[in-house]
Design a protein around this motif. Structure first.
Motif: not given
Length: 378
Positions: A141-142, A287-289, A307-308, A343-347
């Motif tokens: 995302e983003n 987004p942050t890797i 994000s990932l 409150n976040k969803d990540s991969q």
């Protein structure tokens, strides 16, 4: 490892070798010579494991290293087959009686040893194969633009992962023409002066926007600061609780110190993991890797802007059924997964690794170079 854990490990390995003898050797023949031979084989295997673990961090002849380290894989495979034979024997014993078991036992044990021989041979073959390039498309995302990322983890550069093998991995990675290369920890697995020629091959990695590295747990066993300086000198960006904002790409690349830094003298040093410090300079709109050698870092997340996560460490289990023990400690074994924190969803994506630890063996598992296609989420 604390002395109490070492003692417990030593006792456990002894008892499991005794179990292997009683299940796979004691009843294979009535001949005392065969039984004594079985005791000798089991003792030698146990002795070689202890010697390997004692000499593991030293410079060793590659042939000797292979012989000693392989006893670990042979032990694990033999133990797994022994448990299976034990279960089969109990089923026959209680289902058809002891006399039937007595008649069938030599044949069962002969089959068991054939299976062990086949599995050991297969494990050497699978590990010797060229690493597979495993491609995975991941929506972020983003994300401003698509990016191709090579994730290399768990090379374990040592006696067997020598200069020639490292050069082949570098060539294979460069052929993918990645935008970014990530070295996800456990890259170096010996003292730098011993493996420096092999490590220098990593300087040949070529990515459009750079190569980034984080520590794995194995780098903490050696001259950690020397390893970091050497990789920096090769033009590789080392991230120790640090974040780099790539504004031209609209992305944060964050790397945390390994969880091994929570122990011993490291926990009061800059090599102790710190998620807050790692992300403090990130740009929130990007987004942050997040690179962490161990997947279980996600257990410490609490709503951070990630994000990932890119990880390794598990080796995909390396030798079945060690996979199940890995799953006790780590949240996932391999591949792409989603997880919720705060409150976040990540991969998270977990690579099986391009190398191996210890024995040059993999069973029902292969080495991999992960080629990740990051694309904007629609």
């Amino acid at each position: 490892m604390p002395i109490s854990m070492r003692i417990a490990f030593f006792i456990a390995v002894i008892l499991l070798h005794v179990f292997i003898y009683f299940i796979l050797f004691k009843n294979i023949s009535a001949s005392p010579m065969i039984k004594h031979l079985g005791k000798f084989i089991v003792f030698v295997n146990f002795f070689c494991i202890i010697i390997f673990l004692k000499l593991y961090h030293m410079q060793m002849n590659p042939i000797l290293y292979t012989i000693l380290s392989s006893t670990l894989g042979i032990f694990w495979i033999s133990l797994s087959v022994a448990f299976l034979v034990f279960i089969i024997a109990m089923c026959i014993r209680f289902g058809f009686g002891y006399f039937t078991l007595y008649q069938l036992q030599p044949k069962i044990l002969l089959i068991a040893w054939c299976v062990i021989g086949i599995l050991v041979s297969l494990s050497f073959y699978l590990n010797a194969k060229k690493p597979s390039v495993v491609e995975q498309t991941i929506e972020i995302e983003n994300l401003k633009q698509s990016l191709n990322v090579v994730l290399l983890t768990d090379l374990h550069i040592d006696v067997l992962m020598d200069k020639r093998k490292v050069a082949k991995l570098v060539q294979q990675s460069n052929e993918l023409k990645p935008d970014i290369i990530i070295l996800g920890g456990d890259i170096v697995d010996n003292y730098y002066p011993i493996v420096q020629e092999s490590v220098k091959e990593l300087g040949g990695l070529k990515a459009k926007y750079g190569t980034f590295y984080v520590l794995g747990n194995h780098e903490y066993y050696y001259d950690t600061y020397t390893i970091l300086r050497a990789l920096n000198n090769l033009g590789i960006t080392t991230l120790i609780n640090q974040n780099i904002v790539l504004r031209n790409l609209g992305i944060n690349i964050a790397g945390v110190a390994d969880l091994a830094g929570q122990r011993g003298t490291f926990k009061q040093s800059v090599l102790a993991p710190n998620i807050i410090k790692t992300l403090e300079s990130s740009y929130e709109r990007f987004p942050t890797i997040f690179i962490s050698h161990q997947p279980k870092i996600i257990k410490y997340f609490n709503g951070e802007n990630v994000s990932l996560v890119l990880s390794g460490h598990t080796h995909g289990g390396q030798i079945f059924p060690f996979h199940f023990l890995v799953m006790i400690e780590q949240p996932f074994l391999q591949g792409l997964h989603s997880f919720h924190h705060g409150n976040k969803d990540s991969q998270i994506y977990i690579s099986k690794g391009a190398g191996w630890w210890g024995m040059p063996m993999r069973l029902f598992d292969t080495r991999e170079i992960s080629f990740l296609h990051l694309i904007p989420k629609q």
